[in-house]
Scaffold this motif. Structure first.
Motif, PDB file in Angstrom:
ATOM      1  N   PRO A 169       6.340  -0.988  -1.307  1.00 11.97           N
ATOM      2  CA  PRO A 169       7.687  -0.735  -1.844  1.00 11.97           C
ATOM      3  C   PRO A 169       7.674  -0.125  -3.240  1.00 11.97           C
ATOM      4  O   PRO A 169       8.481   0.762  -3.526  1.00 11.97           O
ATOM      5  N   ALA A 170       6.767  -0.586  -4.108  1.00  9.66           N
ATOM      6  CA  ALA A 170       6.702  -0.019  -5.456  1.00  9.66           C
ATOM      7  C   ALA A 170       6.333   1.453  -5.409  1.00  9.66           C
ATOM      8  O   ALA A 170       6.870   2.269  -6.175  1.00  9.66           O
ATOM      9  N   GLY A 189      15.823  -3.036  -2.456  1.00 12.87           N
ATOM     10  CA  GLY A 189      15.020  -2.502  -1.362  1.00 12.87           C
ATOM     11  C   GLY A 189      13.757  -3.305  -1.127  1.00 12.87           C
ATOM     12  O   GLY A 189      13.349  -3.518   0.021  1.00 12.87           O
ATOM     13  N   ALA A 190      13.124  -3.770  -2.214  1.00 12.73           N
ATOM     14  CA  ALA A 190      11.906  -4.572  -2.081  1.00 12.73           C
ATOM     15  C   ALA A 190      12.197  -5.892  -1.376  1.00 12.73           C
ATOM     16  O   ALA A 190      11.412  -6.343  -0.527  1.00 12.73           O
ATOM     17  N   VAL A 227       5.568 -11.779   0.773  1.00 17.49           N
ATOM     18  CA  VAL A 227       5.616 -10.338   0.534  1.00 17.49           C
ATOM     19  C   VAL A 227       6.518 -10.032  -0.654  1.00 17.49           C
ATOM     20  O   VAL A 227       6.210  -9.173  -1.482  1.00 17.49           O
ATOM     21  N   ALA A 228       7.655 -10.744  -0.763  1.00 17.84           N
ATOM     22  CA  ALA A 228       8.582 -10.505  -1.873  1.00 17.84           C
ATOM     23  C   ALA A 228       7.949 -10.838  -3.216  1.00 17.84           C
ATOM     24  O   ALA A 228       8.210 -10.164  -4.219  1.00 17.84           O
ATOM     25  N   ALA A 229       7.122 -11.885  -3.253  1.00 23.49           N
ATOM     26  CA  ALA A 229       6.464 -12.247  -4.509  1.00 23.49           C
ATOM     27  C   ALA A 229       5.625 -11.091  -5.035  1.00 23.49           C
ATOM     28  O   ALA A 229       5.539 -10.865  -6.246  1.00 23.49           O
ATOM     29  N   LEU A 230       5.022 -10.336  -4.122  1.00 24.98           N
ATOM     30  CA  LEU A 230       4.224  -9.185  -4.528  1.00 24.98           C
ATOM     31  C   LEU A 230       5.086  -7.947  -4.748  1.00 24.98           C
ATOM     32  O   LEU A 230       4.989  -7.280  -5.775  1.00 24.98           O
ATOM     33  N   SER A 231       5.950  -7.629  -3.789  1.00 27.19           N
ATOM     34  CA  SER A 231       6.690  -6.370  -3.860  1.00 27.19           C
ATOM     35  C   SER A 231       7.670  -6.360  -5.026  1.00 27.19           C
ATOM     36  O   SER A 231       7.773  -5.357  -5.752  1.00 27.19           O
TER      37      SER A 231
END
Length: 336
Positions: A169-170, A189-190, A227-231
């Motif tokens: 995403p980034a 979006g992320a 996934v959200a913690a990373l994105s």
């Protein structure tokens, strides 16, 4: 009329400043290689039981000498009144497994999905002790991996896809919606991507490879949070620091987060300091949350959930800080 001299190409950097930059770049790259080697090699070389919590029950004449022999740097032994209490402790994740000693044999209680290497070591220990008694060791796996993936190969392989799922995403959203004016759109979006990716990845692991058990939606939401913690963190880093932010974050997650996640071994098989660090990074926390939801009905999910929420909040703070740093001329005019 004299000809205008052609522009000369800029000369190569030279002098003390260039030499200093060159030395700094070489030393930095060398440090990165050493860090990568240490992150991948040291946990493997020094891997093994490190204060793994296990239980014992049976006649005191048998359990107390065994507790004294085992209790130490490798095993953290607790005595239980009976086999039922020991089994309950395994299912509640107070211990990784245990032995119930009796005159006619040994019952081994394990939770392979929670700590596969500890379960194997405990079973080998029971087989050896039972052989000395000329008896049998009976294994009761209270939390096994599914029959379609009895070794947990799919679960163990989830680390790198999780990290790449956070990087995407980034990389993509920063091109589709560039500029600090679109930071909030990239963050949204992320989050949406994380929910979709969590549902899709869980479907693959649970239905295609048969690597997960438990409630699909609970596991999907937990993996989406991972996934959200990373994105979200990577999007926030990109918004505030540019491309160098997520590049640095991705290097940390791949060089430290992945080998220290404990997905394949369980955290107790890593050296204590490495294990603690791994559980504070999103890959390790996401793996622990998925393990809790898929195999233990959510037992032990609170701590990794808090770690992952903290990373999401960290990314949101970075993103909104970048949004507020926009030049005044770039901000929309205030309504009157």
């Amino acid at each position: 009329m004299s000809a205008t001299p052609a522009p000369q190409p800029p000369s190569a950097a030279s002098g003390p400043a260039a030499a200093a930059r060159l030395v700094g770049a070489v030393l930095g790259l060398a440090a990165l290689v050493v860090l990568m080697l240490g992150a991948f090699a040291l946990p493997g070389v020094h891997g093994g039981p490190h204060e793994v919590p296990i239980g014992l029950t049976g006649p005191r004449a048998a359990t107390e000498p065994l507790q004294e022999r085992l209790d130490g740097d490798e095993w953290d032994v607790t005595l239980y009144e009976d086999a039922g209490a020991l089994a309950d402790a395994v299912e509640d994740r107070e211990i990784t497994g245990g032995l119930a000693l009796a005159a006619d044999g040994i019952d081994v209680y394990t939770a392979t999905a929670g700590a596969p290497l500890a379960a194997g070591a405990l079973t080998a220990m029971a087989d050896s002790a039972a052989a000395r008694q000329q008896a049998a060791a009976t294994v009761h796996d209270l939390a096994p991996f599914p029959e379609d993936d009895p070794r947990g190969s799919g679960f163990a392989a989830a680390g790198l896809p999780l990290i790449f799922g956070g990087i995407l995403p980034a990389a993509v959203l920063s091109r589709v919606f560039p500029g600090r004016a679109n930071v909030r759109l990239r963050l949204a979006g992320a989050v949406l991507f994380s929910l979709v990716a969590g549902a899709a990845a869980t479907a693959v692991l649970q239905y295609a490879t048969g690597s997960l058990a438990g409630d699909y939606w609970v596991s999907a939401l937990g993996l989406g949070l991972g996934v959200a913690a990373l994105s979200v963190a990577f999007v926030g880093l990109e918004a505030l620091l540019g491309l160098g932010g997520p590049a640095t974050g991705a290097a940390v997650m791949m060089l430290l987060g992945n080998p220290l996640s404990g997905l394949a071994t369980g955290p107790h098989w890593l050296p204590p300091g490495w294990a603690a660090l791994g559980q504070l990074l999103p890959p390790g926390a996401a793996g622990s949350l998925l393990r809790a939801n898929a195999f233990f009905d959510g037992t032990g999910a609170a701590e990794p959930s808090l770690v992952l929420v903290a990373w999401v909040v960290f990314g949101l703070v970075l993103g909104f800080a970048a949004h507020l740093r926009r030049p005044a001329a770039a901000r929309p005019p205030a309504r009157r």
